[in-house]
Design a protein around this motif. Sequence first.
Motif, PDB file in Angstrom:
ATOM      1  N   LEU A 144       0.928  -1.248   0.010  1.00  0.00           N
ATOM      2  CA  LEU A 144       0.034   0.198   0.002  1.00  0.00           C
ATOM      3  C   LEU A 144       1.023   1.326   0.151  1.00  0.00           C
ATOM      4  O   LEU A 144       0.566   2.168  -0.835  1.00  0.00           O
ATOM      5  N   ILE A 145       1.784   1.363   0.947  1.00  0.00           N
ATOM      6  CA  ILE A 145       2.888   2.456   0.695  1.00  0.00           C
ATOM      7  C   ILE A 145       3.548   2.807  -0.382  1.00  0.00           C
ATOM      8  O   ILE A 145       3.471   3.702  -0.995  1.00  0.00           O
ATOM      9  N   ALA A 146       3.918   1.489  -1.245  1.00  0.00           N
ATOM     10  CA  ALA A 146       4.643   1.724  -2.285  1.00  0.00           C
ATOM     11  C   ALA A 146       3.461   2.151  -3.222  1.00  0.00           C
ATOM     12  O   ALA A 146       4.078   2.922  -4.313  1.00  0.00           O
ATOM     13  N   THR A 147       2.473   1.703  -3.284  1.00  0.00           N
ATOM     14  CA  THR A 147       1.373   2.137  -4.148  1.00  0.00           C
ATOM     15  C   THR A 147       1.206   3.590  -4.214  1.00  0.00           C
ATOM     16  O   THR A 147       0.993   4.335  -5.137  1.00  0.00           O
ATOM     17  N   ILE A 148       1.101   4.146  -3.000  1.00  0.00           N
ATOM     18  CA  ILE A 148       0.875   5.627  -2.708  1.00  0.00           C
ATOM     19  C   ILE A 148       1.871   6.420  -3.263  1.00  0.00           C
ATOM     20  O   ILE A 148       1.875   7.424  -3.920  1.00  0.00           O
ATOM     21  N   LEU A 149       3.234   5.800  -2.974  1.00  0.00           N
ATOM     22  CA  LEU A 149       4.261   6.539  -3.715  1.00  0.00           C
ATOM     23  C   LEU A 149       4.420   6.442  -4.985  1.00  0.00           C
ATOM     24  O   LEU A 149       4.733   7.483  -5.744  1.00  0.00           O
ATOM     25  N   LEU A 150       4.133   5.327  -5.695  1.00  0.00           N
ATOM     26  CA  LEU A 150       4.031   5.216  -7.250  1.00  0.00           C
ATOM     27  C   LEU A 150       3.093   6.126  -7.830  1.00  0.00           C
ATOM     28  O   LEU A 150       3.543   6.867  -8.851  1.00  0.00           O
ATOM     29  N   GLY A 151       2.084   6.135  -7.119  1.00  0.00           N
ATOM     30  CA  GLY A 151       0.889   7.210  -7.766  1.00  0.00           C
ATOM     31  C   GLY A 151       1.466   8.454  -7.683  1.00  0.00           C
ATOM     32  O   GLY A 151       0.881   9.278  -8.463  1.00  0.00           O
ATOM     33  N   TRP A 152       2.065   8.943  -6.355  1.00  0.00           N
ATOM     34  CA  TRP A 152       2.307  10.443  -6.342  1.00  0.00           C
ATOM     35  C   TRP A 152       3.452  10.606  -7.356  1.00  0.00           C
ATOM     36  O   TRP A 152       3.299  11.781  -7.855  1.00  0.00           O
ATOM     37  N   LEU A 153       4.338   9.836  -7.816  1.00  0.00           N
ATOM     38  CA  LEU A 153       5.349   9.885  -8.918  1.00  0.00           C
ATOM     39  C   LEU A 153       4.927  10.109 -10.158  1.00  0.00           C
ATOM     40  O   LEU A 153       5.038  10.934 -10.884  1.00  0.00           O
ATOM     41  N   TRP A 154       3.899   9.019 -10.693  1.00  0.00           N
ATOM     42  CA  TRP A 154       3.145   9.127 -11.876  1.00  0.00           C
ATOM     43  C   TRP A 154       2.141   8.262 -11.688  1.00  0.00           C
ATOM     44  O   TRP A 154       2.037   7.095 -11.329  1.00  0.00           O
ATOM     45  N   SER A 155       0.812   8.709 -11.971  1.00  0.00           N
ATOM     46  CA  SER A 155      -0.288   7.917 -11.593  1.00  0.00           C
ATOM     47  C   SER A 155      -0.520   6.745 -12.283  1.00  0.00           C
ATOM     48  O   SER A 155      -1.114   5.637 -11.558  1.00  0.00           O
ATOM     49  N   PRO A 156      -0.219   6.239 -13.523  1.00  0.00           N
ATOM     50  CA  PRO A 156      -0.361   4.935 -14.017  1.00  0.00           C
ATOM     51  C   PRO A 156       0.627   3.989 -13.271  1.00  0.00           C
ATOM     52  O   PRO A 156       0.062   2.716 -13.202  1.00  0.00           O
ATOM     53  N   LEU A 157       1.606   4.376 -12.619  1.00  0.00           N
ATOM     54  CA  LEU A 157       2.527   3.493 -11.688  1.00  0.00           C
ATOM     55  C   LEU A 157       1.794   3.178 -10.327  1.00  0.00           C
ATOM     56  O   LEU A 157       1.781   2.157  -9.821  1.00  0.00           O
ATOM     57  N   GLY A 158       0.801   4.077 -10.107  1.00  0.00           N
ATOM     58  CA  GLY A 158      -0.072   3.939  -9.008  1.00  0.00           C
ATOM     59  C   GLY A 158      -1.014   2.651  -9.281  1.00  0.00           C
ATOM     60  O   GLY A 158      -1.671   1.801  -8.416  1.00  0.00           O
ATOM     61  N   TRP A 159      -1.643   2.628 -10.403  1.00  0.00           N
ATOM     62  CA  TRP A 159      -2.710   1.484 -10.787  1.00  0.00           C
ATOM     63  C   TRP A 159      -1.661   0.032 -10.830  1.00  0.00           C
ATOM     64  O   TRP A 159      -2.251  -0.922 -10.235  1.00  0.00           O
ATOM     65  N   VAL A 160      -0.283   0.170 -11.304  1.00  0.00           N
ATOM     66  CA  VAL A 160       0.519  -1.080 -11.251  1.00  0.00           C
ATOM     67  C   VAL A 160       0.589  -1.422  -9.781  1.00  0.00           C
ATOM     68  O   VAL A 160       0.430  -2.689  -9.441  1.00  0.00           O
ATOM     69  N   GLY A 161       0.666  -0.318  -8.872  1.00  0.00           N
ATOM     70  CA  GLY A 161       1.033  -0.757  -7.461  1.00  0.00           C
ATOM     71  C   GLY A 161      -0.417  -1.220  -6.821  1.00  0.00           C
ATOM     72  O   GLY A 161      -0.574  -2.234  -6.129  1.00  0.00           O
ATOM     73  N   THR A 162      -1.728  -0.831  -7.281  1.00  0.00           N
ATOM     74  CA  THR A 162      -2.663  -1.272  -6.812  1.00  0.00           C
ATOM     75  C   THR A 162      -3.092  -2.611  -7.259  1.00  0.00           C
ATOM     76  O   THR A 162      -3.428  -3.547  -6.336  1.00  0.00           O
TER      77      THR A 162
END
Length: 233
Positions: free
Chosen positions: A27-45
């Motif tokens: 979850l923490i990685a997802t939040i950080l990835l989404g903050w850097l670039w929103s498509p990465l947030g979906w990958v983290g999800t």
Amino acid sequence: MTGILDSIRRIVVPIHKEGYPFIVIALIATILLGWLWSPLGWVGTILTLWVCYFFRDPPRVTPVREGLVVSPADGRVSLITTAVPPAELELPQEPMTRVSVFMNVFDCHVNRSPVAGRITQILYTPGLFLNAELDKASDDNERNSLVIETNGTKIGVVQIAGLVARRIVSFVKTGDSLGVGERFGLIRFGSRLDIYLPLSAQVLVGLGQTAVAGETVLADLGATEPARQFHVG
């Protein structure tokens, strides 16, 4: 209302507490990835959902007739053979029936006791992380070995780490009593379980069959059931 609650229980599978730290990290990685670039947030999800799925711990309905040996793991029956048990089990060094169940990363990894009985031996052995499907993984890989005595018969259960697995977790200790189908440990991310049985046990599964921990009957120690025939459809 009862019907709705039952439907929710079927959909929302319980998660084992061993998975909580990994879910928080995801979850923490997802939040950080989404903050850097929103498509990465979906990958983290997607990754977070997979971690939740991996650590699922669904209830099981276990057959309890005396003499039955149920599968300790979800997965595929990858090997049925005779083999001398590992020396650390302190079982007689003579051939026993060995049934191996291979778990891939999509199988439930909570392990359950194949029989009701008392744990007389537990020993952790460090080792390699070869592909758990290889026969030599039984001797070379990291593993946690248990002996369970049931009605005077001792069987061996060996948790074997695999190519991706890096941690075997045990919930029990020597002297503990287990009920058939009771949880005794888990292995993280792909692995194998070996079950060592007396040669007199009647094996009731076929090579390649999918096994369900705590439910699928692997063998009959009392040999009261006739041998089963299998074909690949």
